[in-house]
Design an enzyme around this catalytic site. Structure first.
Site, mmCIF file in Angstrom:
data_model
loop_
_atom_site.group_PDB
_atom_site.id
_atom_site.type_symbol
_atom_site.label_atom_id
_atom_site.label_comp_id
_atom_site.label_asym_id
_atom_site.label_seq_id
_atom_site.Cartn_x
_atom_site.Cartn_y
_atom_site.Cartn_z
ATOM 1 N N THR A 125 0.803 -1.221 0.000
ATOM 2 C CA THR A 125 0.000 0.000 0.000
ATOM 3 C C THR A 125 0.837 1.274 0.000
ATOM 4 O OG1 THR A 125 -1.447 1.358 1.405
ATOM 5 C CG2 THR A 125 -0.208 -0.352 2.519
ATOM 6 N N GLU A 127 0.205 3.651 1.778
ATOM 7 C CA GLU A 127 0.306 4.115 3.175
ATOM 8 C C GLU A 127 1.726 3.910 3.713
ATOM 9 O OE1 GLU A 127 -1.839 5.266 5.988
ATOM 10 O OE2 GLU A 127 -2.685 6.172 4.205
ATOM 11 N N LYS A 153 1.853 -3.462 7.220
ATOM 12 C CA LYS A 153 1.957 -3.685 5.766
ATOM 13 C C LYS A 153 3.415 -3.633 5.292
ATOM 14 C CE LYS A 153 -2.154 -4.374 3.938
ATOM 15 N NZ LYS A 153 -2.461 -5.413 2.926
#
Ligand code: NAP
Ligand code: G4F
Length: 325
Positions: A125, A127, A153
């Site tokens: 991701t 993010e 992640k």
């Protein structure tokens, strides 16, 4: 016939990916944890609920992932399952760490031991870029995670790279920027907005309460993005790819598009509520998808305006069908 095993098949991306693979002639298996209530509505909306073979299993339960891989021995394994709501990751940091981080190793170990030819896709991701270290983020931009979700992640991302380099697994990581659709969960900001706009138009709601509307995101359409996942697994060499539109927009402007589509004025309904601010914010994300274009021939096809209008139209239909009481 090729086969695929998808985790997270009941989420937003899973059904779009399953539909794409079914159209390509794959046999599609979905790993589903036990849930106490029906969560197949997205598969139903795409008309593929009966075309998927469900396998019981939870990402947090290594044995169940092993049994699924050993019995299916899929050609391709797409790991989309996650606790994916950033805000919730501060409330459930350990669960998020297990499901979004450690469980990636459950998948990779299962492949290594029981089906080493299986090609693996990890749902990484944008993010992970968090407090951005470059104006436009690409595969070489250093990471700076800003939430327990992003930290977890990041573990999943690096363990995927590590198993590729250590054991020669065909394991790729897609660093996807925000992607949305009419199947998006109601907790995410685009769908929260499109649902609210429909309700306001139909007289079912008066105001929309949001947090930081100055945050900027690079938003694309989930239907376009699942194609990139598949393309990654068709390459001779596994690799990591940024998937994005290359355009960034504030939450405020995204909101304006949604209200404007139904002839409403955002200022008449929007309320800023401190409850929706996060302990640490990712202020801006903007991806550079040049590598995906050059190597995969992939680029985003849907503009944010088109995407938000489609989402508002879908929510107008859904809300109109609800019985008012
Ligand atoms: P989503 O709508 O939140 O779906 C998450 C899926 O994971 C659901 O099917 C959920 O099942 C499943 N799941 C949760 N915990 C699980 C567990 N312990 N074991 C097995 N499955 C579990 O997420 P999405 O938007 O489709 O995103 C797909 C993936 O891409 C996620 O990994 C997400 O973090 C990542 N990602 C998303 C975006 C985006 O903008 N959408 C961007 C970058 C990366 P239930 O339905 O039963 O809860
Ligand atoms: O829609 P959001 O909750 O998505 P966020 O946090 O960017 O995460 C999504 O995209 C990631 C990819 O970058 C995925 F990995 C992740 O799984 C998820 O799919 O929030 C977007 C922005 C944030 O800056 C948030 O603070 O909108 C801001 N926002 C302002 N008011 C709000 C609200 N977000 C939500 N959910 N609800 C609000 O009321």
């Amino acid at each position: 016939m090729s086969s695929a095993l998808i985790t997270g098949i009941t989420g937003q991306d899973g059904p779009y990916l399953a539909k794409l693979l079914l159209e390509k002639g794959y046999r599609v298996h979905g790993l589903t944890p036990r849930r106490s209530s029906d969560n197949l509505w997205r598969l139903r909306e795409l008309g593929i609920e009966n075309d998927v073979d469900f396998v019981n299993g939870d990402l947090a339960d290594a044995g169940s992932v092993q049994r699924a891989v050993a019995s299916v021995k899929p050609d391709e394994f797409y790991n989309l399952g996650a606790q994916s709501f950033v805000a919730a990751s501060w409330d459930q940091p350990v669960l998020t760490g297990v499901v979004d981080g450690i469980a990636v190793t459950h998948c990779l170990e299962a492949i290594r031991q029981f089906s080493p030819k299986t090609r693996f896709y990890q749902a990484s991701t944008s993010e992970m870029f968090g407090l951005i270290q470059a104006e436009k983020q690409d595969e070489k931009t250093p990471f700076y995670p800003r939430s327990p979700y992003a930290v977890a992640k990041l573990y999943g991302h690096w363990i995927t790279v590590n198993y590729r380099e250590s054991f020669g697994l065909h394991a790729s990581s897609g660093i996807l920027f925000n992607h949305e659709s009419p199947l998006r969960g109601l907790e995410f900001v685009t769908r929260k907005v499109t649902d609210a706009v429909a309700r306001i138009k139909l007289g079912r709601q008066k105001e929309l309460r949001l947090g930081n509307i100055d945050a900027k995101r690079d938003w694309g359409f989930a239907g376009d993005y699942v194609e990139a996942m598949w393309l990654m697994l068709q390459q001779d060499e596994a690799d990591d790819y940024v998937i994005a539109t290359g355009v960034t927009t504030t939450v405020r402007d995204m909101c304006r598009i949604a209200f404007g589509h139904l002839g409403l004025k955002m200022e008449d309904h929007l309320v800023i509520d401190p409850k929706f601010f996060r302990p640490a914010e990712v202020e801006v994300l903007l991806g550079n998808p040049a590598k995906a274009k050059a190597r995969l021939g992939w680029e985003a096809k849907t503009s944010l305006e088109q995407l938000i209008r489609n989402m508002v139209d879908a929510d107008m239909k859904r809300v109109s069908k609800e019985t008012s009481c």
